[in-house]
Motif scaffolding. Structure first.
Motif, PDB file in Angstrom:
ATOM      1  N   ARG A 157      -7.326   5.539  -1.833  1.00 44.35           N
ATOM      2  CA  ARG A 157      -6.282   4.446  -1.384  1.00 44.35           C
ATOM      3  C   ARG A 157      -5.662   3.950  -2.580  1.00 44.35           C
ATOM      4  O   ARG A 157      -5.999   4.047  -3.500  1.00 44.35           O
ATOM      5  CB  ARG A 157      -7.356   3.293  -1.037  1.00 44.35           C
ATOM      6  CG  ARG A 157      -8.059   3.443   0.547  1.00 44.35           C
ATOM      7  CD  ARG A 157      -8.871   2.382   0.759  1.00 44.35           C
ATOM      8  NE  ARG A 157      -9.965   2.187  -0.131  1.00 44.35           N
ATOM      9  CZ  ARG A 157     -10.759   1.266  -0.100  1.00 44.35           C
ATOM     10  NH1 ARG A 157     -11.128   0.541   1.035  1.00 44.35           N
ATOM     11  NH2 ARG A 157     -11.787   1.195  -1.022  1.00 44.35           N
ATOM     12  N   ALA A 158      -4.355   3.689  -2.370  1.00 49.74           N
ATOM     13  CA  ALA A 158      -3.368   3.133  -3.641  1.00 49.74           C
ATOM     14  C   ALA A 158      -2.571   2.109  -3.205  1.00 49.74           C
ATOM     15  O   ALA A 158      -2.169   2.007  -1.868  1.00 49.74           O
ATOM     16  CB  ALA A 158      -2.519   4.454  -3.687  1.00 49.74           C
ATOM     17  N   ALA A 159      -1.821   1.527  -4.065  1.00 45.23           N
ATOM     18  CA  ALA A 159      -0.947   0.437  -3.793  1.00 45.23           C
ATOM     19  C   ALA A 159      -0.082   0.381  -5.283  1.00 45.23           C
ATOM     20  O   ALA A 159      -0.439   0.611  -6.213  1.00 45.23           O
ATOM     21  CB  ALA A 159      -1.884  -0.836  -3.558  1.00 45.23           C
ATOM     22  N   LEU A 160       1.247  -0.040  -4.892  1.00 56.74           N
ATOM     23  CA  LEU A 160       2.128  -0.504  -5.876  1.00 56.74           C
ATOM     24  C   LEU A 160       2.244  -1.877  -5.859  1.00 56.74           C
ATOM     25  O   LEU A 160       2.280  -2.608  -4.819  1.00 56.74           O
ATOM     26  CB  LEU A 160       3.471   0.070  -5.440  1.00 56.74           C
ATOM     27  CG  LEU A 160       4.803  -0.287  -6.215  1.00 56.74           C
ATOM     28  CD1 LEU A 160       4.872  -0.035  -7.610  1.00 56.74           C
ATOM     29  CD2 LEU A 160       5.826   0.115  -5.396  1.00 56.74           C
ATOM     30  N   ASN A 161       2.045  -2.296  -7.146  1.00 59.35           N
ATOM     31  CA  ASN A 161       2.030  -3.741  -7.649  1.00 59.35           C
ATOM     32  C   ASN A 161       3.271  -4.112  -8.279  1.00 59.35           C
ATOM     33  O   ASN A 161       3.290  -3.509  -9.226  1.00 59.35           O
ATOM     34  CB  ASN A 161       0.780  -4.223  -8.124  1.00 59.35           C
ATOM     35  CG  ASN A 161      -0.606  -3.481  -7.602  1.00 59.35           C
ATOM     36  OD1 ASN A 161      -0.642  -3.560  -6.613  1.00 59.35           O
ATOM     37  ND2 ASN A 161      -1.017  -2.633  -8.384  1.00 59.35           N
ATOM     38  N   CYS A 162       3.903  -5.352  -7.920  1.00 59.70           N
ATOM     39  CA  CYS A 162       4.889  -5.778  -8.614  1.00 59.70           C
ATOM     40  C   CYS A 162       4.639  -7.378  -9.036  1.00 59.70           C
ATOM     41  O   CYS A 162       4.318  -7.894  -8.483  1.00 59.70           O
ATOM     42  CB  CYS A 162       6.277  -5.722  -7.866  1.00 59.70           C
ATOM     43  SG  CYS A 162       6.742  -4.072  -7.331  1.00 59.70           S
ATOM     44  N   PRO A 211       0.942  -1.188   0.053  1.00 58.87           N
ATOM     45  CA  PRO A 211       0.008  -0.208   0.004  1.00 58.87           C
ATOM     46  C   PRO A 211       0.877   1.355  -0.140  1.00 58.87           C
ATOM     47  O   PRO A 211       1.987   1.170   0.555  1.00 58.87           O
ATOM     48  CB  PRO A 211      -0.839  -0.162   1.378  1.00 58.87           C
ATOM     49  CG  PRO A 211      -0.068  -0.966   2.249  1.00 58.87           C
ATOM     50  CD  PRO A 211       0.762  -2.054   1.266  1.00 58.87           C
ATOM     51  N   ILE A 212       0.275   2.370  -0.677  1.00 60.62           N
ATOM     52  CA  ILE A 212       1.041   3.498  -0.390  1.00 60.62           C
ATOM     53  C   ILE A 212       0.005   4.582   0.193  1.00 60.62           C
ATOM     54  O   ILE A 212      -1.179   4.781  -0.282  1.00 60.62           O
ATOM     55  CB  ILE A 212       1.238   4.170  -2.046  1.00 60.62           C
ATOM     56  CG1 ILE A 212       1.855   3.345  -2.985  1.00 60.62           C
ATOM     57  CG2 ILE A 212       1.775   5.486  -1.837  1.00 60.62           C
ATOM     58  CD1 ILE A 212       2.003   3.642  -4.450  1.00 60.62           C
ATOM     59  N   ARG A 213       0.578   4.958   1.240  1.00 64.96           N
ATOM     60  CA  ARG A 213      -0.556   5.948   2.305  1.00 64.96           C
ATOM     61  C   ARG A 213      -0.870   7.116   1.555  1.00 64.96           C
ATOM     62  O   ARG A 213       0.054   7.943   1.064  1.00 64.96           O
ATOM     63  CB  ARG A 213       0.066   6.213   3.430  1.00 64.96           C
ATOM     64  CG  ARG A 213       0.768   5.004   4.445  1.00 64.96           C
ATOM     65  CD  ARG A 213      -0.195   4.037   4.955  1.00 64.96           C
ATOM     66  NE  ARG A 213       0.341   2.923   5.378  1.00 64.96           N
ATOM     67  CZ  ARG A 213      -0.269   1.829   5.574  1.00 64.96           C
ATOM     68  NH1 ARG A 213      -1.605   1.670   5.471  1.00 64.96           N
ATOM     69  NH2 ARG A 213       0.095   0.721   6.008  1.00 64.96           N
ATOM     70  N   THR A 214      -2.272   7.272   1.495  1.00 62.70           N
ATOM     71  CA  THR A 214      -2.488   8.792   0.981  1.00 62.70           C
ATOM     72  C   THR A 214      -3.528   9.303   2.041  1.00 62.70           C
ATOM     73  O   THR A 214      -2.926   9.397   3.291  1.00 62.70           O
ATOM     74  CB  THR A 214      -3.336   8.247  -0.304  1.00 62.70           C
ATOM     75  OG1 THR A 214      -4.303   7.487  -0.190  1.00 62.70           O
ATOM     76  CG2 THR A 214      -2.544   7.725  -1.568  1.00 62.70           C
ATOM     77  N   ASP A 215      -4.535   9.842   1.579  1.00 58.33           N
ATOM     78  CA  ASP A 215      -5.351  10.483   2.763  1.00 58.33           C
ATOM     79  C   ASP A 215      -6.918   9.467   2.879  1.00 58.33           C
ATOM     80  O   ASP A 215      -6.813   8.641   2.019  1.00 58.33           O
ATOM     81  CB  ASP A 215      -5.708  11.975   2.297  1.00 58.33           C
ATOM     82  CG  ASP A 215      -6.019  11.961   0.974  1.00 58.33           C
ATOM     83  OD1 ASP A 215      -6.835  11.247   0.547  1.00 58.33           O
ATOM     84  OD2 ASP A 215      -5.896  13.118   0.127  1.00 58.33           O
TER      85      ASP A 215
END
Lengths: 242, 83
Positions: A130-135, A122-126
Motif C-alpha cells: 500500500r502506498a500514499a503520496l503526502n504533501c 493513496p497511490i494504488r498498487t497491488d
C-alpha cells in the motif's frame, strides 16, 4: 496554490525507474517530482511517499529532511494523515492543522515544525503493498480543491510505474547463498535435461558426465553446466567415446 | 579427488572406502552440514539433508551419482570461494 503546467509523462517515470539503483532512490525521485508538480517553493511545500509492503519494512522517501521527520513521527505514533491514507486507501485532507481535531499529538508535532496543512492521497498498487503520496504545506488551506484534484490525478498516474518498481525491487525472499544455490541448480538441471536428451540417457548418467567433464577440465560443475546450456550441446562427447 | 578408485573391480569395497573418505573429509573441512547440503543441492543433488547427514556419519549408503556430487561439493567448496 498554483498547479503545474503538465503531469509527469510516462517517459519521465521510466527514466526515473531505470536510473534508480535502489527502491528508496526511486521513491525519492517520485517525491521530488510531486513537489515540483505543485509548482511551489520547496521551502513552503514538500512531499513524501510512504510504501508499506507485506512482510517487509515500510519505506519512506522525502523531498526534505523535515518531511522525513514528520513521517517518522507518524510511524512512532502509529497514527497520522499519511498512515490513514496508506491504510484506508482514501485521501486525507487536513486544511488547518491547528483546528483539525483528528490527529492528537501529531498535530502538535506538525505545528511545532511549522506545518499548517497536509494532504495525503493513496497511490494504488497491488494486494501485497500500500502506498500514499503526502504533501505538507507551511500555510493553512494551502490545498484547494483544484490542487487536491491535481494530486489525485498525479497519484493515479504514478500507480503503474510504482507497481513496476515494486516488482523490480522486490524484497529478497532468499538470502544470497540460497539464491546462488537456486540459480546454480536451475542451470545444472537445464544442462542435465540437455545431456539426457542428447544421449537418450538417465539422470544419473548425465550427472556422471557432468562430473567427469568438471574433473577433466578442472572446472566447477556449475561452469560446465553453464557452457552446456549456453552452447546448447554437450561438447565433451569424447568423454563417453562418442 | 573422488575420481580415484572409481570403476575398479572391487566396487563394494570402493564404495565403503569412499564413504569413509567422505566422512573424514567432511570432519576435516568443518563445513556446516546445511551449507554443504545447499551447495550440493545447487549442483544437482537429490538426497535430503538427513540422508546426507547419515551418509557422512557412515550410517547410510547412497547411489554412486549422489556420492560423486557430495564429494564434488566438498571439493568445490574448499577450493576457495564458493562463487
Amino acid at each position: 496554490m498554483a498547479g503545474s503546467d503538465a503531469l509527469t509523462t510516462s517517459d519521465e517515470y521510466q527514466d526515473l525507474l531505470l536510473g534508480s539503483a535502489e527502491f528508496s532512490d526511486f521513491l525519492l525521485g517520485l517525491a521530488t517530482m510531486s513537489a515540483t508538480l505543485l509548482g511551489a517553493d520547496t521551502r513552503t511545500v514538500f512531499c513524501t511517499i510512504t510504501v508499506e509492503r507485506n512482510g517487509a519494512p515500510s519505506t519512506m522517501s522525502s523531498s526534505s529532511d523535515l518531511g522525513r521527520r514528520l513521517d517518522e513521527r507518524q510511524y512512532a505514533a502509529d497514527a497520522g494523515p499519511c498512515l490513514t491514507a496508506v491504510r484506508q486507501q482514501s485521501a486525507v485532507l487536513v486544511e488547518d492543522m491547528a483546528t483539525d481535531q483528528r490527529w492528537g499529538k501529531y498535530a502538535q508535532a506538525a505545528l511545532s515544525e511549522g506545518v499548517q496543512a497536509m494532504l495525503a492521497v493513496p497511490i494504488r498498487t497491488d494486494d501485497s503493498s500500500r502506498a500514499a503520496l503526502n504533501c505538507y504545506a507551511r500555510k493553512a488551506h494551502a490545498f484547494d480543491e483544484e490542487t487536491v484534484s491535481l494530486l489525485e490525478t498525479h497519484a493515479a498516474s504514478m500507480s503503474r510505474i510504482l507497481r513496476l518498481a515494486l516488482r523490480l525491487h522486490a524484497p529478497q525472499a532468499y538470502p544470497e547463498h540460497l539464491r546462488r544455490a537456486l540459480k546454480s541448480r536451475a542451470v545444472v538441471d537445464a544442462a542435465i535435461a540437455l545431456i539426457m536428451l542428447q544421449h537418450r540417457g538417465g539422470r544419473d548418467g548425465a550427472l556422471e558426465l557432468l562430473q567427469l567433464a568438471a574433473v577433466s577440465s578442472n572446472r566447477r560443475i556449475q561452469q560446465i553446466a553453464t557452457d552446456i546450456v549456453d552452447g546448447g550441446s554437450f561438447s565433451a562427447a569424447r568423454l563417453d567415446g562418442g | 579427488m573422488y575420481s580415484e578408485g572409481t570403476g575398479g573391480p572391487e566396487e563394494l569395497n570402493d564404495a565403503a572406502e569412499q564413504r569413509r573418505g567422505a566422512a573424514q573429509r567432511f570432519r576435516d573441512t568443518e563445513l556446516p552440514l546445511v551449507k554443504l547440503w545447499t551447495y550440493y543441492y545447487g549442483i544437482g543433488g537429490d538426497i535430503d539433508e538427513v540422508s546426507l547427514d547419515a551418509y557422512l556419519n557412515e550410517a547410510l549408503d547412497l547411489p554412486a551419482a549422489q556420492v560423486g556430487l557430495i564429494t564434488t561439493a566438498m571439493a568445490e567448496m574448499t577450493e576457495g570461494d564458493t562463487e
